[in-house]
Design a protein around this motif. Sequence first.
Motif, PDB file in Angstrom:
ATOM      1  N   LEU A  38      57.011  17.748  29.107  1.00 17.30           N
ATOM      2  CA  LEU A  38      55.652  17.373  29.499  1.00 17.30           C
ATOM      3  C   LEU A  38      55.552  16.980  30.966  1.00 17.30           C
ATOM      4  N   HIS A  39      56.695  16.771  31.630  1.00 18.34           N
ATOM      5  CA  HIS A  39      56.703  16.361  33.034  1.00 18.34           C
ATOM      6  C   HIS A  39      57.373  17.384  33.952  1.00 18.34           C
ATOM      7  N   LEU A  40      57.582  18.598  33.471  1.00 16.35           N
ATOM      8  CA  LEU A  40      58.240  19.610  34.299  1.00 16.35           C
ATOM      9  C   LEU A  40      57.413  19.983  35.531  1.00 16.35           C
ATOM     10  N   HIS A  41      56.127  19.739  35.493  1.00 16.92           N
ATOM     11  CA  HIS A  41      55.279  20.029  36.649  1.00 16.92           C
ATOM     12  C   HIS A  41      55.329  18.919  37.700  1.00 16.92           C
ATOM     13  N   GLN A  42      56.138  17.879  37.466  1.00 14.81           N
ATOM     14  CA  GLN A  42      56.305  16.761  38.397  1.00 14.81           C
ATOM     15  C   GLN A  42      57.781  16.641  38.799  1.00 14.81           C
ATOM     16  N   PRO A  43      58.270  17.534  39.660  1.00 20.51           N
ATOM     17  CA  PRO A  43      59.702  17.532  39.987  1.00 20.51           C
ATOM     18  C   PRO A  43      60.181  16.244  40.656  1.00 20.51           C
ATOM     19  N   LYS A  44      59.322  15.580  41.407  1.00 21.16           N
ATOM     20  CA  LYS A  44      59.734  14.325  42.050  1.00 21.16           C
ATOM     21  C   LYS A  44      59.983  13.239  41.009  1.00 21.16           C
ATOM     22  N   SER A  45      59.145  13.181  39.998  1.00 18.00           N
ATOM     23  CA  SER A  45      59.348  12.202  38.925  1.00 18.00           C
ATOM     24  C   SER A  45      60.617  12.515  38.136  1.00 18.00           C
ATOM     25  N   LEU A  46      60.878  13.800  37.937  1.00 15.49           N
ATOM     26  CA  LEU A  46      62.118  14.191  37.261  1.00 15.49           C
ATOM     27  C   LEU A  46      63.330  13.782  38.083  1.00 15.49           C
ATOM     28  N   ALA A  47      63.252  13.983  39.396  1.00 16.33           N
ATOM     29  CA  ALA A  47      64.365  13.609  40.270  1.00 16.33           C
ATOM     30  C   ALA A  47      64.605  12.110  40.236  1.00 16.33           C
ATOM     31  N   ILE A  48      63.545  11.319  40.276  1.00 16.32           N
ATOM     32  CA  ILE A  48      63.684   9.856  40.202  1.00 16.32           C
ATOM     33  C   ILE A  48      64.270   9.445  38.858  1.00 16.32           C
ATOM     34  N   THR A  49      63.824  10.090  37.787  1.00 12.18           N
ATOM     35  CA  THR A  49      64.347   9.769  36.450  1.00 12.18           C
ATOM     36  C   THR A  49      65.840  10.054  36.370  1.00 12.18           C
ATOM     37  N   PHE A  50      66.272  11.208  36.887  1.00 11.49           N
ATOM     38  CA  PHE A  50      67.697  11.534  36.874  1.00 11.49           C
ATOM     39  C   PHE A  50      68.483  10.612  37.800  1.00 11.49           C
ATOM     40  N   VAL A 139      61.111  24.024  25.239  1.00 12.57           N
ATOM     41  CA  VAL A 139      59.995  23.286  24.645  1.00 12.57           C
ATOM     42  C   VAL A 139      58.707  23.608  25.398  1.00 12.57           C
ATOM     43  N   LYS A 140      58.767  23.632  26.722  1.00 10.20           N
ATOM     44  CA  LYS A 140      57.587  23.933  27.538  1.00 10.20           C
ATOM     45  C   LYS A 140      57.068  25.340  27.238  1.00 10.20           C
ATOM     46  N   ILE A 141      57.960  26.310  27.135  1.00  9.37           N
ATOM     47  CA  ILE A 141      57.551  27.687  26.835  1.00  9.37           C
ATOM     48  C   ILE A 141      56.883  27.755  25.467  1.00  9.37           C
ATOM     49  N   LEU A 142      57.480  27.104  24.484  1.00  8.08           N
ATOM     50  CA  LEU A 142      56.888  27.106  23.143  1.00  8.08           C
ATOM     51  C   LEU A 142      55.542  26.393  23.124  1.00  8.08           C
ATOM     52  N   LEU A 143      55.405  25.309  23.892  1.00  5.23           N
ATOM     53  CA  LEU A 143      54.117  24.625  23.980  1.00  5.23           C
ATOM     54  C   LEU A 143      53.048  25.546  24.571  1.00  5.23           C
ATOM     55  N   ILE A 144      53.418  26.299  25.581  1.00  5.34           N
ATOM     56  CA  ILE A 144      52.473  27.235  26.185  1.00  5.34           C
ATOM     57  C   ILE A 144      52.092  28.323  25.192  1.00  5.34           C
ATOM     58  N   LEU A 145      53.072  28.816  24.433  1.00  5.97           N
ATOM     59  CA  LEU A 145      52.779  29.853  23.431  1.00  5.97           C
ATOM     60  C   LEU A 145      51.906  29.319  22.304  1.00  5.97           C
ATOM     61  N   ILE A 146      52.152  28.088  21.880  1.00  2.00           N
ATOM     62  CA  ILE A 146      51.396  27.504  20.761  1.00  2.00           C
ATOM     63  C   ILE A 146      50.004  27.057  21.202  1.00  2.00           C
ATOM     64  N   LEU A 147      49.917  26.368  22.322  1.00  2.00           N
ATOM     65  CA  LEU A 147      48.646  25.785  22.742  1.00  2.00           C
ATOM     66  C   LEU A 147      47.848  26.660  23.695  1.00  2.00           C
ATOM     67  N   GLY A 148      48.496  27.623  24.300  1.00  2.00           N
ATOM     68  CA  GLY A 148      47.808  28.536  25.199  1.00  2.00           C
ATOM     69  C   GLY A 148      47.239  27.838  26.412  1.00  2.00           C
ATOM     70  N   SER A 149      46.018  28.164  26.754  1.00  3.09           N
ATOM     71  CA  SER A 149      45.400  27.650  27.981  1.00  3.09           C
ATOM     72  C   SER A 149      45.086  26.158  27.904  1.00  3.09           C
ATOM     73  N   GLU A 150      45.046  25.587  26.712  1.00  6.07           N
ATOM     74  CA  GLU A 150      44.799  24.145  26.569  1.00  6.07           C
ATOM     75  C   GLU A 150      45.916  23.340  27.234  1.00  6.07           C
ATOM     76  N   PHE A 151      47.119  23.862  27.198  1.00  5.29           N
ATOM     77  CA  PHE A 151      48.262  23.117  27.712  1.00  5.29           C
ATOM     78  C   PHE A 151      48.412  23.248  29.223  1.00  5.29           C
ATOM     79  N   LEU A 152      47.981  24.342  29.788  1.00  4.97           N
ATOM     80  CA  LEU A 152      48.121  24.559  31.226  1.00  4.97           C
ATOM     81  C   LEU A 152      47.139  23.711  31.935  1.00  4.97           C
TER      82      LEU A 152
END
Length: 152
Positions: A38-50, A139-152
């Motif tokens: 759910l946070h893959l679109h926020q690379p800076k937050s991912l970097a801080i988390t790691f 998980v992100k790919i499956l979310l996009i496939l399941i939810l479609g444009s709602e998730f983007l």
Amino acid sequence: MNDILSISIGLSLVISLAFSEIFGIVGTGLVIPGYIALHLHQPKSLAITFLIAILAYFTVEILSYFFIIFGKRKTVLILLFGYLFGYLFNYQILPDIQTPIISDVRSIGFIIPGLIGLWFERQGIIETSSVLIIASILVKILLILILGSEFL
């Protein structure tokens, strides 16, 4: 958002179980890839988390040279240091830095960095990070496939 979180965690459970059974390696527990997805679109937050996860892991490793730390103690200390460093980064360090590069950057939760650090200790940094990233992307790919444009 709660529906997306529920679906993400459910997919994360399935993918983490599959990785565990097929490859014998776990991507930081069962639910963490769902949160990371759910946070893959926020690379800076991912970097801080790691970064926080690595700090928590190495802090406890250094302390284990001076104190007897193993088992539950080690688990709790990694989680506590992950929580402490997450708090420090989110509320003390990052808000004081006034640059556009770091604006609105926060770690993903308080317990997630500690859980990642815990799995760094159990499996190694490279193995855990690799599986976590791959599982999160699935998980992100499956979310996009399941939810479609709602998730983007």
